[in-house]
Write an enzyme that holds these catalytic residues in place. Structure first.
Site, PDB file in Angstrom:
ATOM      1  N   LEU A  37       0.811  -1.213   0.000  1.00  0.00           N
ATOM      2  CA  LEU A  37       0.000   0.000   0.000  1.00  0.00           C
ATOM      3  C   LEU A  37       0.851   1.271   0.000  1.00  0.00           C
ATOM      4  O   LEU A  37       0.418   2.311  -0.475  1.00  0.00           O
ATOM      5  CB  LEU A  37      -0.922   0.025   1.225  1.00  0.00           C
ATOM      6  CG  LEU A  37      -1.975  -1.072   1.299  1.00  0.00           C
ATOM      7  CD1 LEU A  37      -2.677  -1.027   2.645  1.00  0.00           C
ATOM      8  CD2 LEU A  37      -2.985  -0.913   0.171  1.00  0.00           C
ATOM      9  N   GLY A  38       2.049   1.188   0.575  1.00  0.00           N
ATOM     10  CA  GLY A  38       2.877   2.379   0.659  1.00  0.00           C
ATOM     11  C   GLY A  38       4.126   2.105   1.464  1.00  0.00           C
ATOM     12  O   GLY A  38       4.377   0.992   1.938  1.00  0.00           O
ATOM     13  N   GLY A  68       6.730   4.105   4.446  1.00  0.00           N
ATOM     14  CA  GLY A  68       6.990   5.235   5.328  1.00  0.00           C
ATOM     15  C   GLY A  68       8.313   5.070   6.026  1.00  0.00           C
ATOM     16  O   GLY A  68       9.103   4.162   5.714  1.00  0.00           O
ATOM     17  N   GLY A  69       8.583   5.962   6.973  1.00  0.00           N
ATOM     18  CA  GLY A  69       9.831   5.881   7.711  1.00  0.00           C
ATOM     19  C   GLY A  69       9.932   4.609   8.518  1.00  0.00           C
ATOM     20  O   GLY A  69      11.022   4.114   8.803  1.00  0.00           O
ATOM     21  N   PHE A  70       8.793   4.055   8.892  1.00  0.00           N
ATOM     22  CA  PHE A  70       8.762   2.818   9.672  1.00  0.00           C
ATOM     23  C   PHE A  70       9.114   1.621   8.793  1.00  0.00           C
ATOM     24  O   PHE A  70       9.826   0.709   9.205  1.00  0.00           O
ATOM     25  CB  PHE A  70       7.366   2.653  10.265  1.00  0.00           C
ATOM     26  CG  PHE A  70       7.200   1.489  11.188  1.00  0.00           C
ATOM     27  CD1 PHE A  70       7.242   1.673  12.558  1.00  0.00           C
ATOM     28  CD2 PHE A  70       6.976   0.210  10.712  1.00  0.00           C
ATOM     29  CE1 PHE A  70       7.075   0.608  13.429  1.00  0.00           C
ATOM     30  CE2 PHE A  70       6.816  -0.859  11.569  1.00  0.00           C
ATOM     31  CZ  PHE A  70       6.867  -0.657  12.936  1.00  0.00           C
ATOM     32  N   GLY A  71       8.596   1.645   7.582  1.00  0.00           N
ATOM     33  CA  GLY A  71       8.780   0.519   6.681  1.00  0.00           C
ATOM     34  C   GLY A  71       7.574   0.391   5.771  1.00  0.00           C
ATOM     35  O   GLY A  71       6.687   1.236   5.754  1.00  0.00           O
ATOM     36  N   PRO A  72       7.478  -0.691   4.982  1.00  0.00           N
ATOM     37  CA  PRO A  72       6.361  -0.864   4.045  1.00  0.00           C
ATOM     38  C   PRO A  72       5.070  -1.247   4.767  1.00  0.00           C
ATOM     39  O   PRO A  72       5.091  -1.824   5.855  1.00  0.00           O
ATOM     40  CB  PRO A  72       6.837  -2.003   3.140  1.00  0.00           C
ATOM     41  CG  PRO A  72       7.799  -2.785   3.990  1.00  0.00           C
ATOM     42  CD  PRO A  72       8.470  -1.787   4.877  1.00  0.00           C
ATOM     43  N   VAL A  73       3.944  -0.939   4.096  1.00  0.00           N
ATOM     44  CA  VAL A  73       2.618  -1.298   4.609  1.00  0.00           C
ATOM     45  C   VAL A  73       1.929  -2.143   3.535  1.00  0.00           C
ATOM     46  O   VAL A  73       1.910  -1.770   2.355  1.00  0.00           O
ATOM     47  CB  VAL A  73       1.778  -0.049   4.923  1.00  0.00           C
ATOM     48  CG1 VAL A  73       0.414  -0.454   5.480  1.00  0.00           C
ATOM     49  CG2 VAL A  73       2.502   0.850   5.916  1.00  0.00           C
ATOM     50  N   ASP A  83       4.057  13.958  14.792  1.00  0.00           N
ATOM     51  CA  ASP A  83       4.368  13.639  13.393  1.00  0.00           C
ATOM     52  C   ASP A  83       3.108  13.704  12.541  1.00  0.00           C
ATOM     53  O   ASP A  83       2.836  12.811  11.724  1.00  0.00           O
ATOM     54  CB  ASP A  83       5.015  12.254  13.293  1.00  0.00           C
ATOM     55  CG  ASP A  83       5.764  12.058  11.971  1.00  0.00           C
ATOM     56  OD1 ASP A  83       6.077  13.075  11.320  1.00  0.00           O
ATOM     57  OD2 ASP A  83       6.036  10.910  11.605  1.00  0.00           O
TER      58      ASP A  83
END
Length: 824
Positions: free
Chosen positions: A513-514, A516-521, A632
């Site tokens: 889906l996308g 981010g800074g955390f990782g993939p979703v 954030d």
């Protein structure tokens, strides 16, 4: 034309007369009185002192009214209990220096009643605050209408008590809306052992706010925000008073104790041409003081609303069954320490314990101590007469030694109350739990032996318990603060790696889906058909177990329609994953800035998104059990459901604040440049106003359809905030609005709403935190509850394009959360 000249001449003559005799249009002097229907007006023009009647009565009164509001609004009455039957009234300075109200026979109907005045040396002036002040020749105050109020609580007025001088300023309700004579109710501040607000009915205690903790009254649940309220308490001088001052000086609003004994907020709505009445304190069936009697507990969500505390029974069973609870309850078993005392034991403590009741309105008349929380219990146990205790950061320990009266269960907020009970009463509950537990275990054993599939199920559960042990081991090995495990993690569902891999087709790229800074979703579907979103911590991410656990702890405590829902998590080996509800429309970022997306965001949908985000933030800052600063907030962290309703997500950087904590510093700057407030980005200071700044940036992005960083190397060499500020000063702010919105929003209501949103956005991104509104004010403005808005000051970051730090020669343009910079 002739009328205009006559008026000008008249005004000139009045001015000359005032200058010649040293009087002003807001002042009464020994030589200048006012007769019915004359008046004097404060310099600001907001208030007037004059004569009036009510619609259904010929009685004449003298008092203070709002001058510029078309609806007659009285905030103070001099002769409230002695109305005049005709128009012969006169208000003047008497021979002894008092301000007096006389009838046609020169009989005194009302007087300021001050002694030892100097004749011919006093004047009465109506101030801009609405306070009528009697001054001596030197200008010092001898008497004030604020010290003898009617039913209205006006800004800067002080409702309070001076114990040493025996003075008390209290509100007194009117008998009815058109009869200002003394009603049944009064409101005052009572010091007791801890100051409280008290409403009395016919001089009997009717309602109490609970003790003041330096920030709020502990015994009320607010339906809104009491703007600018402040309690001053000087225990040495024994003076206590409540006052308030609005942050928005342009609105007309005050508070009133009405004839039914309710505290009402009245705000003028120029659009409706009338006052809007609101009850800022939640009204419930438990409002009446001592509704359930001694040791009774009131819960407005239950029927009947009254019950006895655990370990107590009704004192009058017959009356209790008929709904008469005033007799209260009594103990079923004496305290052990009392029996020890009767037997000659000197311990005084006995074998007693405490029952914890959560979210309570504490009982009346507590004693206080500055002891820290962990010492409250020991202190209470040492005193056999101590029957309960509680703790609040702003007060310290609170103890009760007599009957517990006015105990109430709240649905939110409140204080933990500990009731002293003999161990036998506490053990009863434990014994019942033990019986239930033993029965359940026996049943599980029998079923396990007879059914192999249940054995497999239990084996799976044991595997999950091992995962929890692994979480805790990893958590402590990384030296994360212990208070992050404050939530009972076992209540959160655990997923194993295999079932999440299956749900996402082994984390296939087509399910992504996308990023981010955390990782993939990834999008996934569980065996039961439920759709989920799986956020998988990337090994390359700068975030680690601390952010992961922080998000688990924070979001598992929160429940709001505009916050994303967390279903569970997975920790196996080096894998760390969070499982959320699936949002079919992904993030706001895609709809605003992805040119391939269809233009589906008309103004109504945009405004619904803005309102939803603001309500979610207000919940985090004020209405949740925990005070949360998100840190954030940005477009990519706003997810949209199937109806485009917004949900705030990604709480990995969130910070939990204590009850009395308003600001904090950090050496670890986290967040996204372009959305970060200047005090946070530069000095590491963050507060609610940091999130307000981020909200303002996001709001301007929604209205303009432009990304903050899209202004890099543009023709103006400005940030989005600088561009908006430039247009605002040029009077062409409509040019900021996204053409896809502005071309189709010819509706004047929508245009007014859009301009209001831009105004709010600019207020939120002002450089200094103190100038920004809080989210309560923002929500009120968006809902048109506040019509007169402050003029925004220059925003932060207006002179440079909002590109972020250069990390390893890579420019980060606020798509990814950054966590590796130290604040200066």
């Amino acid at each position: 034309m002739g009328k205009t000249i006559s008026c000008s001449v008249l005004l000139t003559l009045i001015s000359c007369f005032s200058l010649q005799f040293g009087t002003a249009l807001d002042t009464i002097t020994p030589s200048k009185s006012i007769k019915d229907p004359e008046s004097i007006i404060s310099q600001s023009g907001v208030f007037r002192l004059g004569f009036f009647s009510f619609a259904n009565s010929s009685n004449r009164y003298v008092g203070i009214l709002y001058n510029q509001i078309p609806v007659q609004t009285v905030v103070w009455v001099a002769n409230r209990n002695k109305p005049l039957k005709d128009s012969s009234g006169i208000l003047n300075i008497s021979d002894d220096g008092n301000l007096v109200f006389l009838n046609g026979k020169a009989e005194i109907l009302w007087s300021s009643n001050v002694t030892n005045l100097v004749p011919n040396a006093t004047t009465a002036q109506l101030l801009n605050s609405g306070n009528l002040v009697l001054n001596n020749g030197g200008g010092s105050s001898l008497w004030e209408s604020f010290q003898d109020p009617s039913n209205a609580f006006i800004e800067t007025m002080e409702i309070g008590t001076d114990v040493k001088k025996g003075r008390k300023v209290e509100l007194k309700s009117w008998k009815s809306i058109d009869d200002p004579s003394d009603g049944n109710f009064s409101f005052a501040i009572e010091p007791f052992n801890i100051p409280e607000g008290i409403i009395r009915k016919n001089n009997k205690l009717y309602f109490r706010t609970g003790p003041w903790n330096g920030n709020i009254f502990l015994g009320v649940i607010l339906t809104g925000y009491l703007d600018g309220f402040y309690m001053a308490a000087d225990n040495q001088q024994q003076t206590y008073y409540l006052t308030y001052k609005f942050s928005n000086n342009s609105m007309s609003m005050y508070y009133e104790l009405n004839s039914q004994g309710k505290f009402v907020e009245r705000q003028w709505d120029a659009g409706k041409g009338d006052w809007i009445n609101r009850y800022p304190i939640l009204q419930t069936d438990c409002d009446d003081y001592g509704k359930c009697g001694p040791f009774g507990i009131c819960d407005s969500t239950k029927r009947p609303i009254c019950s006895c505390l655990k370990g107590f029974k009704p004192r009058n069973i017959e009356g209790w069954s008929k709904g008469n609870w005033s007799s209260g309850c009594l103990r079923t078993t004496p305290l052990q320490c009392q029996r020890d005392s009767n037997n000659g034991s000197e311990t005084g403590q006995g074998d007693d314990g405490f029952l914890k009741l959560k979210m309570m309105k504490v009982p009346a008349f507590p004693d206080r101590s500055s002891l820290i929380n962990r010492d409250c219990k020991d202190q209470c146990l040492k005193n056999c007469s101590c029957v309960a205790y509680a703790y609040d950061d702003g007060i310290g320990c609170m103890f009760w030694g007599g009957d517990l009266i006015d105990v109430q269960k709240f649905s939110t907020r409140g204080v933990d109350l500990y009731i002293r009970l003999p161990s036998s009463e506490l053990d009863k509950g434990k014994s019942k739990k033990l019986i239930v537990f033993t029965t359940a275990i026996a049943g599980i054993v029998i079923i396990t032996i007879s059914a192999f599939f249940l054995w497999c199920r239990m084996a799976k559960q044991r595997g999950r318990n091992k995962i929890w042990k692994q979480i805790k081991l990893q958590f402590y090995s990384e030296n994360v603060e212990e208070n992050l495990i404050g939530v009972k993690l076992q209540q959160l569902p655990l997923f194993n790696f295999e079932e999440l891999a299956t749900a996402t087709d082994n984390f296939h790229d087509t399910k992504k889906l996308g990023q981010g800074g955390f990782g993939p979703v990834y999008r996934g579907t569980l065996d039961d058909g439920k759709e989920i979103a799986v956020k998988r911590l990337s090994k390359a991410s700068g975030q680690g177990l601390e952010e992961f656990m922080n998000e688990v702890v924070v979001i598992s405590k929160l429940q709001h329609r505009n916050l994303v829902r967390l279903f569970g998590c997975c920790v196996e080996g080096e894998e760390k994953m969070l499982v959320y509800e699936y949002m079919p429309n992904t993030s706001l970022n895609a709809f605003l800035f992805d040119s391939s997306k269809p233009d589906v965001l008309d103004w109504r949908k945009c405004f619904n998104i803005i309102e939803g985000i603001s309500r979610g933030l207000l919940y985090l800052h004020r209405d949740s059990r925990l005070k949360i600063i998100h840190r954030d907030l940005k477009a990519s962290n706003i997810l949209l459901d199937e109806e485009l309703n917004p949900k705030i997500s990604d709480f990995g950087m969130a910070r939990i604040f204590g009850a009395n904590e308003n600001q904090a510093n950090t050496k670890r700057i986290v967040g996204t440049y372009g959305y970060m407030s200047p005090e946070y980005a530069m000095r590491g200071q963050f507060s609610e106003k940091s999130d307000v700044f981020s909200f303002g940036v996001l709001l301007l992005e929604i209205v303009s359809g432009k990304k903050n960083t899209s202004f890099y190397n543009n023709e103006y060499d400005l940030s989005l905030l600088g561009y908006a500020w430039k247009l605002w000063n040029e009077g062409s702010i409509w040019d900021l609005v996204d053409k896809d919105i502005s071309e189709f929003e010819s509706d004047s209501k929508n245009e007014k709403e859009i301009r209001r949103c831009i105004h709010v956005g600019l207020l939120c991104v002002q450089e200094y935190a103190k100038d920004r509104p809080n989210m309560s004010t923002v929500v009120s403005i968006l809902n048109s509850e506040i019509s007169n808005l402050d003029t925004p000051k220059q925003p932060a970051f207006t002179q440079i394009p909002l590109i972020t730090h250069d990390v390893g020669n890579k420019i980060s343009l606020n798509d990814v959360t950054l966590t590796n910079f130290d604040g200066r």
